[in-house]
Design an enzyme around this catalytic site. Structure first.
Site, PDB file in Angstrom:
ATOM      1  N   CYS A 134     -17.383   1.454  12.107  1.00  0.00           N
ATOM      2  CA  CYS A 134     -17.811   1.460  10.711  1.00  0.00           C
ATOM      3  C   CYS A 134     -18.412   2.814  10.336  1.00  0.00           C
ATOM      4  O   CYS A 134     -19.339   3.296  11.000  1.00  0.00           O
ATOM      5  CB  CYS A 134     -18.832   0.352  10.473  1.00  0.00           C
ATOM      6  SG  CYS A 134     -19.528   0.387   8.794  1.00  0.00           S
ATOM      7  N   CYS A 145     -26.514   2.024   6.826  1.00  0.00           N
ATOM      8  CA  CYS A 145     -26.448   0.587   6.565  1.00  0.00           C
ATOM      9  C   CYS A 145     -27.753  -0.137   6.891  1.00  0.00           C
ATOM     10  O   CYS A 145     -28.251  -0.082   8.023  1.00  0.00           O
ATOM     11  CB  CYS A 145     -25.305  -0.026   7.370  1.00  0.00           C
ATOM     12  SG  CYS A 145     -25.148  -1.811   7.161  1.00  0.00           S
ATOM     13  N   GLN A 162      -6.114 -16.315  -2.192  1.00  0.00           N
ATOM     14  CA  GLN A 162      -6.378 -17.455  -1.311  1.00  0.00           C
ATOM     15  C   GLN A 162      -5.226 -17.729  -0.343  1.00  0.00           C
ATOM     16  O   GLN A 162      -4.981 -18.869   0.046  1.00  0.00           O
ATOM     17  CB  GLN A 162      -6.704 -18.706  -2.134  1.00  0.00           C
ATOM     18  CG  GLN A 162      -7.973 -18.549  -2.955  1.00  0.00           C
ATOM     19  CD  GLN A 162      -8.324 -19.792  -3.729  1.00  0.00           C
ATOM     20  OE1 GLN A 162      -7.473 -20.404  -4.347  1.00  0.00           O
ATOM     21  NE2 GLN A 162      -9.583 -20.172  -3.712  1.00  0.00           N
ATOM     22  N   ARG A 171       0.822  -1.212   0.000  1.00  0.00           N
ATOM     23  CA  ARG A 171       0.000   0.000   0.000  1.00  0.00           C
ATOM     24  C   ARG A 171       0.856   1.262   0.000  1.00  0.00           C
ATOM     25  O   ARG A 171       0.321   2.369  -0.118  1.00  0.00           O
ATOM     26  CB  ARG A 171      -0.926   0.005   1.223  1.00  0.00           C
ATOM     27  CG  ARG A 171      -2.125  -0.926   1.083  1.00  0.00           C
ATOM     28  CD  ARG A 171      -3.018  -0.884   2.310  1.00  0.00           C
ATOM     29  NE  ARG A 171      -4.278  -1.568   2.053  1.00  0.00           N
ATOM     30  CZ  ARG A 171      -5.202  -1.833   2.971  1.00  0.00           C
ATOM     31  NH1 ARG A 171      -4.981  -1.461   4.232  1.00  0.00           N
ATOM     32  NH2 ARG A 171      -6.315  -2.458   2.656  1.00  0.00           N
ATOM     33  N   TYR A 181     -10.166  -9.372 -12.099  1.00  0.00           N
ATOM     34  CA  TYR A 181     -10.016  -8.772 -10.775  1.00  0.00           C
ATOM     35  C   TYR A 181      -8.591  -8.250 -10.576  1.00  0.00           C
ATOM     36  O   TYR A 181      -8.387  -7.102 -10.161  1.00  0.00           O
ATOM     37  CB  TYR A 181     -10.358  -9.777  -9.668  1.00  0.00           C
ATOM     38  CG  TYR A 181     -10.010  -9.242  -8.309  1.00  0.00           C
ATOM     39  CD1 TYR A 181     -10.874  -8.382  -7.638  1.00  0.00           C
ATOM     40  CD2 TYR A 181      -8.796  -9.550  -7.708  1.00  0.00           C
ATOM     41  CE1 TYR A 181     -10.540  -7.849  -6.406  1.00  0.00           C
ATOM     42  CE2 TYR A 181      -8.449  -9.025  -6.479  1.00  0.00           C
ATOM     43  CZ  TYR A 181      -9.330  -8.182  -5.827  1.00  0.00           C
ATOM     44  OH  TYR A 181      -8.980  -7.639  -4.612  1.00  0.00           O
ATOM     45  N   LEU A 225       3.082 -20.763  -0.667  1.00  0.00           N
ATOM     46  CA  LEU A 225       2.104 -19.845  -1.252  1.00  0.00           C
ATOM     47  C   LEU A 225       0.997 -20.568  -2.013  1.00  0.00           C
ATOM     48  O   LEU A 225       0.027 -19.943  -2.426  1.00  0.00           O
ATOM     49  CB  LEU A 225       2.816 -18.840  -2.178  1.00  0.00           C
ATOM     50  CG  LEU A 225       3.706 -17.835  -1.437  1.00  0.00           C
ATOM     51  CD1 LEU A 225       4.608 -17.093  -2.419  1.00  0.00           C
ATOM     52  CD2 LEU A 225       2.874 -16.852  -0.637  1.00  0.00           C
ATOM     53  N   GLY A 226       1.131 -21.861  -2.199  1.00  0.00           N
ATOM     54  CA  GLY A 226       0.065 -22.643  -2.822  1.00  0.00           C
ATOM     55  C   GLY A 226      -0.072 -22.405  -4.313  1.00  0.00           C
ATOM     56  O   GLY A 226       0.375 -21.394  -4.842  1.00  0.00           O
ATOM     57  N   TYR A 227      -0.709 -23.360  -5.004  1.00  0.00           N
ATOM     58  CA  TYR A 227      -0.999 -23.229  -6.435  1.00  0.00           C
ATOM     59  C   TYR A 227       0.238 -22.735  -7.197  1.00  0.00           C
ATOM     60  O   TYR A 227       0.298 -21.599  -7.667  1.00  0.00           O
ATOM     61  CB  TYR A 227      -2.177 -22.284  -6.667  1.00  0.00           C
ATOM     62  CG  TYR A 227      -3.463 -22.772  -6.066  1.00  0.00           C
ATOM     63  CD1 TYR A 227      -4.187 -23.807  -6.656  1.00  0.00           C
ATOM     64  CD2 TYR A 227      -3.955 -22.213  -4.892  1.00  0.00           C
ATOM     65  CE1 TYR A 227      -5.370 -24.268  -6.090  1.00  0.00           C
ATOM     66  CE2 TYR A 227      -5.136 -22.675  -4.319  1.00  0.00           C
ATOM     67  CZ  TYR A 227      -5.830 -23.694  -4.921  1.00  0.00           C
ATOM     68  OH  TYR A 227      -6.991 -24.156  -4.355  1.00  0.00           O
ATOM     69  N   CYS A 277     -19.148  -3.746  13.710  1.00  0.00           N
ATOM     70  CA  CYS A 277     -19.594  -2.402  13.333  1.00  0.00           C
ATOM     71  C   CYS A 277     -19.132  -1.332  14.312  1.00  0.00           C
ATOM     72  O   CYS A 277     -18.466  -0.354  13.932  1.00  0.00           O
ATOM     73  CB  CYS A 277     -21.115  -2.363  13.220  1.00  0.00           C
ATOM     74  SG  CYS A 277     -21.838  -3.743  12.333  1.00  0.00           S
ATOM     75  N   ASP A 288     -14.761  -7.832  -4.965  1.00  0.00           N
ATOM     76  CA  ASP A 288     -14.373  -9.157  -4.510  1.00  0.00           C
ATOM     77  C   ASP A 288     -15.382  -9.634  -3.474  1.00  0.00           C
ATOM     78  O   ASP A 288     -16.434  -9.016  -3.266  1.00  0.00           O
ATOM     79  CB  ASP A 288     -12.943  -9.145  -3.953  1.00  0.00           C
ATOM     80  CG  ASP A 288     -12.806  -8.323  -2.669  1.00  0.00           C
ATOM     81  OD1 ASP A 288     -13.800  -7.685  -2.244  1.00  0.00           O
ATOM     82  OD2 ASP A 288     -11.709  -8.329  -2.077  1.00  0.00           O
ATOM     83  N   GLU A 301      -0.695  -8.929  -5.478  1.00  0.00           N
ATOM     84  CA  GLU A 301      -2.031  -9.407  -5.826  1.00  0.00           C
ATOM     85  C   GLU A 301      -2.022 -10.909  -6.134  1.00  0.00           C
ATOM     86  O   GLU A 301      -2.923 -11.646  -5.726  1.00  0.00           O
ATOM     87  CB  GLU A 301      -2.574  -8.633  -7.026  1.00  0.00           C
ATOM     88  CG  GLU A 301      -2.953  -7.190  -6.725  1.00  0.00           C
ATOM     89  CD  GLU A 301      -4.121  -7.071  -5.773  1.00  0.00           C
ATOM     90  OE1 GLU A 301      -4.978  -7.990  -5.747  1.00  0.00           O
ATOM     91  OE2 GLU A 301      -4.182  -6.079  -5.028  1.00  0.00           O
TER      92      GLU A 301
END
Length: 311
Positions: free
Chosen positions: A213, A219, A54, A37, A134, A94-96, A208, A152, A49
């Site tokens: 929030c 809301c 996951q 960020r 995405y 990290l999988g996959y 909340c 998402d 990203e």
């Protein structure tokens, strides 16, 4: 996506500006600190990203930092050996592992097809290997402030709870509502803010008041006490899964030039038995999957099968 007039979206308040301002102020006042960020580098953001798909963000941070230490720029990743990138991915759990392969190929595309300069729009970014709508939109937003509203699972949950028309619709149009709500030309801060809202205040178990929030006065869920939301798919168990054993295979091969079936089998499960249920036939199926993904090569002769990482 074409601009959407807020007046055309009945799910929004008559005057959406206070809703927008409240969310952005809440985000700017306090939010989780993630290193990606603090950058607008599209390469660094793409890596974050892809890693975040996951995977818990707490595990992503050290992996992301280690990855950029090793391959600090897209040029470095494009020049890297693909087997090294896949081995890194597996070593960091990290999988996959095919995501590592696609990330390496995307870096190569940037170098060879775009002269080292990242494309800037979601449509252009979607041309990169392994970059879906995405991820393309997220990179366009966070690197170039040139994306649409990100939608998402967390954002859908927020919109479903916040707006009665979304909550009550049989087939809600999340993207239209999200883009109508997003201030024009502010995709970077808006997408960060609404994703933060879904991750911090409006999770499966809402917080909340505790999280302050900023949308409580508008809301639908907060006013009615109905915090139902779209079902979130349950992540299959990793322990004992094919994903787990695929990762073990890649890690084992990263430490050896090549291994036969009966050399590899005991390294990935203690109950490996050549002719048993978890034996050669089972292992060959995993190797075939990995070979189809381009992650390793399998060579067969009359008396043995040998596997090694693809170069």
């Amino acid at each position: 996506m074409a601009d959407v007039d807020a007046d055309d979206s009945p799910a929004l308040p008559a005057d959406p500006d206070p809703v927008r301002e409240a969310l952005i102020e809440w985000y700017e006042t306090d939010h989780r600190e993630f290193p990606w960020r603090r950058t607008e580098d599209p390469y660094e953001i793409l890596v974050s990203e892809v890693m975040s798909q996951q995977t818990q963000l707490g595990r992503v941070v050290p992996a992301w930092e280690d990855f950029l230490d090793r391959w600090p720029a897209v040029t470095d990743l494009a020049a890297a050996d693909r087997g090294d990138v896949v081995a890194f991915w597996s070593d960091h759990s990290l999988g996959y592992n095919n995501r590592a392969k696609y990330l390496h190929e995307a870096a190569t595309q940037v170098e060879t097809e775009y002269d080292g300069e990242f494309p800037r729009t979601p449509d252009e970014l979607s041309e990169l290997m392994g970059v879906g709508p995405y991820t393309a939109n997220a990179v366009a937003s966070f690197a170039f402030n040139a994306g649409d509203a990100v939608v998402d699972t967390n954002v859908k949950r927020v919109l479903h709870r916040a707006f009665a028309e979304i909550h009550n619709a049989d087939d809600p149009d999340y993207e239209t509502v999200a883009n109508a709500l997003m201030p024009a030309g502010e995709s970077r801060i808006w997408n960060n803010a609404i994703m933060e809202l879904g991750g911090v205040a409006c999770g499966k178990k809402p917080r909340c008041d505790e999280a302050g929030c900023p949308w409580r006065e508008w809301c639908h869920a907060y006013q009615t006490g109905d915090f139902t939301a779209p079902d979130v798919p349950t992540q299959p168990s990793f322990e004992g899964s094919r994903r787990q054993f695929r990762g073990r295979i890649v890690r084992a091969l990263s430490n050896h030039d090549e291994l036969t079936l009966d050399e590899l089998g005991p390294k990935i499960r203690v109950d490996y038995s050549p002719d048993g249920e978890n034996g050669r036939e089972w292992l060959e199926g995993l190797l075939t999957d990995l070979a189809d993904d381009g992650l390793l090569d399998v060579e067969e002769s009359d008396d043995r099968t040998v596997a090694k990482l693809s170069e």
